[in-house]
Each structure stands twice: as C-alpha cells, then as structure tokens.
Design an enzyme around this catalytic site. Structure first.
Site, PDB file in Angstrom:
ATOM      1  N   CYS A   1     -20.962   8.405  34.893  1.00  0.00           N
ATOM      2  CA  CYS A   1     -21.030   7.525  36.055  1.00  0.00           C
ATOM      3  C   CYS A   1     -19.615   7.112  36.455  1.00  0.00           C
ATOM      4  CB  CYS A   1     -21.872   6.297  35.712  1.00  0.00           C
ATOM      5  SG  CYS A   1     -21.961   5.079  37.046  1.00  0.00           S
TER       6      CYS A   1
ATOM      7  N   CYS B   1     -19.290   3.108  35.656  1.00  0.00           N
ATOM      8  CA  CYS B   1     -19.316   2.463  34.336  1.00  0.00           C
ATOM      9  C   CYS B   1     -19.142   3.429  33.160  1.00  0.00           C
ATOM     10  CB  CYS B   1     -20.609   1.679  34.161  1.00  0.00           C
ATOM     11  SG  CYS B   1     -22.082   2.708  33.956  1.00  0.00           S
TER      12      CYS B   1
ATOM     13  N   CYS C   1     -27.849   4.921  37.952  1.00  0.00           N
ATOM     14  CA  CYS C   1     -27.356   4.701  36.598  1.00  0.00           C
ATOM     15  C   CYS C   1     -28.047   3.454  36.053  1.00  0.00           C
ATOM     16  CB  CYS C   1     -25.847   4.494  36.629  1.00  0.00           C
ATOM     17  SG  CYS C   1     -25.144   4.041  35.028  1.00  0.00           S
TER      18      CYS C   1
ATOM     19  N   CYS D   1     -25.389   0.302  35.474  1.00  0.00           N
ATOM     20  CA  CYS D   1     -24.715  -0.442  36.555  1.00  0.00           C
ATOM     21  C   CYS D   1     -25.427  -0.361  37.900  1.00  0.00           C
ATOM     22  CB  CYS D   1     -23.272   0.036  36.697  1.00  0.00           C
ATOM     23  SG  CYS D   1     -23.128   1.695  37.370  1.00  0.00           S
TER      24      CYS D   1
ATOM     25  N   CYS E   1     -30.530  16.121  42.343  1.00  0.00           N
ATOM     26  CA  CYS E   1     -29.535  16.423  43.368  1.00  0.00           C
ATOM     27  C   CYS E   1     -28.605  15.212  43.476  1.00  0.00           C
ATOM     28  CB  CYS E   1     -30.261  16.711  44.676  1.00  0.00           C
ATOM     29  SG  CYS E   1     -29.206  17.346  45.971  1.00  0.00           S
TER      30      CYS E   1
END
Length: 160
Positions: A76, A79, A125, A128, A148
């Site tokens: 990510c 984070c 995510c 976060c 995707c």
C-alpha cells in the site's frame, strides 16, 4: 472536511505482515492508520491522493505497474501493508495491474460500489482504508477473480 486531528483512539485491525522478500511474518493486531486530508496530501502525490483517499481511478495504460513483469511484492502506498505478489499478476488486457488474489485476504477489505451507475466491488487496504481498485469475477483460474488495481495506490518492492 476538517483538517484537525482528533483525539479518538484508532480502531485495531488484524493484518498479516510480510517481509520485502515476500515471507509471511505472522498475524498482528495494529492500530488503523488515520490521518487528516492535509496529512495525506503532504504524504502522497496528487494522483495517489486522489486515487487512495477519494476513490479515483488512473487512466488505463498510464500507471507505472500495469505492464511490469518483475517478481516482487506490492505494498500500500499509504501505509506499507503487503497487498499483492507478482506471482498472482496477469495481463488482463485492461491497462491496469491485475491479480488473481491478494497476498492474503486479511490485508484487504471489500464493499459494494454503486458509483457511475454500476455495481462493482471496491477493494481497500484494511489498515488505512486506501482505495486500491475493484475486484471482478472475470479473472483466470484458479480463483476466477480479477483484482484490478491502480498503480498509484501501490508501491512495488522487487524481490532480490
């Protein structure tokens, strides 16, 4: 939206940690990453901010990872939580990085997205709440799924 930091204790979420070599390090309970709009703007570039914090989408074939074929781990951008491994990446013909599955289901969350007159499943995510992209049921075997994702929501770590 307010840019003041609140004194609310962040929610605790359970994620699975991975080394940059893709080794599973174990499950951990961690505080959810919560920042103000101003803090996210300072941390992220304009496109990453729009994609991750406002559910934007980069144009097809413009992201830095859509045509990347190196072995590695995708984290990510907000984070650093591990999200996908290159072993599950495939060429979907869409112009976005596509994966058959996340590195582990514990690190993502999904919800219905009815924007633009469509019914889709949005992927975020778990740590976060960064918007990553969408998952569709038109992927290859073994899962039949196509995660995707937006390159702007990811940071690639190449395996040594």
């Amino acid at each position: 939206m307010s840019t003041k930091t609140t004194n609310v204790t962040p929610e605790i979420v359970e994620i699975v940690r991975f080394s940059d070599a893709g080794e599973r390090l174990g499950t951990e309970r961690v505080p959810k990453v919560v920042k103000t709009e101003e803090e996210w703007r300072k941390q992220l570039g304009a496109q990453a901010f729009e994609v991750t914090r406002h559910s934007g989408t980069e144009r097809a074939c413009t992201g830095q990872y859509w045509d990347l074929h190196d072995r590695g781990l995708y984290r990510c951008i907000c984070c650093e939580t591990a999200l996908f491994v290159a072993d599950t990446k495939f060429d979907s013909g869409t112009g976005w990085p596509s994966f058959t599955q996340p590195v582990t289901p514990e690190n993502i969350s999904t919800e219905e997205d009815r924007s633009y007159g469509m019914l889709r499943i949005s992927v975020s995510c778990k740590r976060c709440d960064a918007h990553l992209g969408h998952v569709f049921n038109d992927g290859p075997r073994p899962t039949g799924q196509r995660f995707c994702m937006n390159s702007a929501a990811l940071r690639f770590v190449k395996f040594a």
